[in-house]
Design an enzyme around this catalytic site. Structure first.
Site, PDB file in Angstrom:
ATOM      1  N   LYS A  98     -11.755   6.891   1.591  1.00 15.61           N
ATOM      2  CA  LYS A  98     -11.319   7.283   0.249  1.00 15.61           C
ATOM      3  C   LYS A  98     -12.453   6.943  -0.710  1.00 15.61           C
ATOM      4  O   LYS A  98     -12.771   5.770  -0.905  1.00 15.61           O
ATOM      5  CB  LYS A  98     -10.046   6.512  -0.140  1.00 15.61           C
ATOM      6  CG  LYS A  98      -9.694   6.651  -1.620  1.00 15.61           C
ATOM      7  CD  LYS A  98      -8.424   5.908  -1.997  1.00 15.61           C
ATOM      8  CE  LYS A  98      -8.336   5.722  -3.510  1.00 15.61           C
ATOM      9  NZ  LYS A  98      -7.079   5.069  -3.930  1.00 15.61           N
ATOM     10  N   GLY A 159      -2.561   1.701 -11.356  1.00 16.12           N
ATOM     11  CA  GLY A 159      -1.746   0.518 -11.634  1.00 16.12           C
ATOM     12  C   GLY A 159      -0.954   0.575 -12.925  1.00 16.12           C
ATOM     13  O   GLY A 159      -0.269  -0.387 -13.271  1.00 16.12           O
ATOM     14  N   ALA A 185      -2.520   7.301  -7.573  1.00 12.38           N
ATOM     15  CA  ALA A 185      -2.717   6.457  -8.758  1.00 12.38           C
ATOM     16  C   ALA A 185      -1.738   6.771  -9.883  1.00 12.38           C
ATOM     17  O   ALA A 185      -1.462   7.926 -10.212  1.00 12.38           O
ATOM     18  CB  ALA A 185      -4.136   6.544  -9.319  1.00 12.38           C
ATOM     19  N   GLY A 186      -1.214   5.693 -10.443  1.00 12.37           N
ATOM     20  CA  GLY A 186      -0.426   5.783 -11.664  1.00 12.37           C
ATOM     21  C   GLY A 186       1.061   6.024 -11.465  1.00 12.37           C
ATOM     22  O   GLY A 186       1.836   5.890 -12.412  1.00 12.37           O
ATOM     23  N   ASN A 207       0.462   2.224  -4.405  1.00 10.51           N
ATOM     24  CA  ASN A 207       0.266   0.820  -4.065  1.00 10.51           C
ATOM     25  C   ASN A 207       1.096  -0.053  -4.995  1.00 10.51           C
ATOM     26  O   ASN A 207       2.132  -0.576  -4.636  1.00 10.51           O
ATOM     27  CB  ASN A 207      -1.224   0.460  -4.110  1.00 10.51           C
ATOM     28  CG  ASN A 207      -1.490  -0.938  -3.562  1.00 10.51           C
ATOM     29  OD1 ASN A 207      -0.602  -1.786  -3.460  1.00 10.51           O
ATOM     30  ND2 ASN A 207      -2.704  -1.218  -3.199  1.00 10.51           N
ATOM     31  N   THR A 208       0.649  -0.120  -6.264  1.00 13.23           N
ATOM     32  CA  THR A 208       1.298  -1.041  -7.202  1.00 13.23           C
ATOM     33  C   THR A 208       2.796  -0.755  -7.353  1.00 13.23           C
ATOM     34  O   THR A 208       3.595  -1.695  -7.456  1.00 13.23           O
ATOM     35  CB  THR A 208       0.603  -0.944  -8.578  1.00 13.23           C
ATOM     36  OG1 THR A 208      -0.794  -1.091  -8.366  1.00 13.23           O
ATOM     37  CG2 THR A 208       1.073  -2.047  -9.515  1.00 13.23           C
TER      38      THR A 208
END
Lengths: 253, 65
Positions: A98, A159, A185-186, A207-208
């Site tokens: 990535k 995040g 993301a986001g 992830n987050t």
């Protein structure tokens, strides 16, 4: 019912890519991975902490075989990303990478020019390249043409949990590209994941949203269903939005 | 021998790169090495002699998104 996602000839059992950072502990992380049923896991590459070598050695906690997707986070140029990619490949654990290049510490906005350069060079070297980029259809297309195996536009900054800030762009990207589009993301919740899938994304990377949920394992399960629901909804085809009412019940008997 | 490992000075009694990895009790299958900017495959750790002043990087996978 749901056709499988294939990247670079590899058929994946799940459309969810899961990050491995920021979980409360390895036990919860493993439980969340299990509940999510993700097959692709992302990692970062860092120096070993020589005074406590086992401290961050994440792979010692991960039990099953997964498709590893190391990232080039921390890179501020194509050159640095290429170095990290080569280090990752030398592990012998994966030739997927990535690409993540940013000079912007506050917003972590990906640098499109450096990302494109790194993608070209690494794809040429035989890597399976999945660049993380902004939600710009033009750059996403250029990354595909440069040899990306999939393109990963961000919904919003990493995040933040702000979800998809520009659904028009994400939809345009999923319409235009022929390689898989993974919204990365986001994303902050199952609803964001469903939206990404309804916009035609082939998968999402989280992830987050999972690691920092009040209950990461439960959120992992929610996201698994969200992917399923969103994908089905996309394939079923939503109704167009209209300004005025249309009665669902007969107007005359 | 004085080596610069992951940006720190280390005084180690070692001959090869394999000895360096062993010294820190690292899991061999999970560590990647770079010596003076060049990646050294783990198959070559045993025949890579280290010298005073070499810059060695020892990296591995950590949690990340």
């Amino acid at each position: 019912m749901m056709n499988a996602l294939t990247i670079a000839g590899k058929q994946l059992s799940s459309r969810l890519f899961l990050g491995t950072g920021r979980y409360p502990n390895p036990y919860i992380q493993n439980k969340a991975i299990e509940a999510s049923e993700a097959e692709v896991l992302t990692f970062a590459i860092r120096r070993v902490n020589l005074s406590a070598p086992d401290e961050d050695a994440i792979l010692q906690h991960i039990e099953k075989p997964f498709q590893y997707l190391p990232n080039t986070s921390g890179a501020t140029s194509a050159e640095e990303a290429i170095r990290i990619a080569r280090l990752a490949k030398a592990s012998g654990l994966s030739d997927w990478i990535k690409i993540e290049v940013s000079q912007d510490e506050k917003m972590l906005i990906p640098d499109p020019i450096e990302t494109l350069k790194a993608t070209e060079i690494l794809a040429e070297e035989g890597f399976i390249v999945l660049p993380y980029t902004s939600d710009d259809p033009a750059i996403c297309y250029r990354l595909q043409e440069a040899g990306a195996a999939a393109v990963m536009p961000g919904g919003s900054p990493i995040g933040t949990g702000l979800g998809i800030l520009n659904p028009y762009n994400i939809e345009r990207i999923t319409e235009k590209l022929t390689v898989p589009v993974i919204v990365d993301a986001g994303l902050g919740s199952a609803a964001d994941v469903t939206q990404a899938m309804e916009l035609g994304a082939d998968g999402v990377l989280l992830n987050t949203a999972i690691a920092k949920a009040r209950n990461p394992v439960m959120m992992a399960e929610a996201v698994k269903y969200a992917i399923h629901a969103g994908r089905l909804s996309y394939m079923a085809g939503r109704i167009p939005k209209k300004k005025y009412a249309t009665a669902s019940s007969p107007v005359q008997n | 021998m004085r080596l610069q490992i992951n940006g720190e000075e280390h005084e180690l009694d070692v001959v090869t790169l394999k000895d360096v990895v062993k010294h820190f009790s690292l899991q061999e299958g999970l560590v990647v090495t770079e010596v003076d900017g060049i990646i050294v495959d783990r198959l070559h750790w045993i025949d890579t002699n280290v010298h005073d002043g070499m810059r060695i990087e020892l990296v591995h996978f950590v949690g990340g998104g």
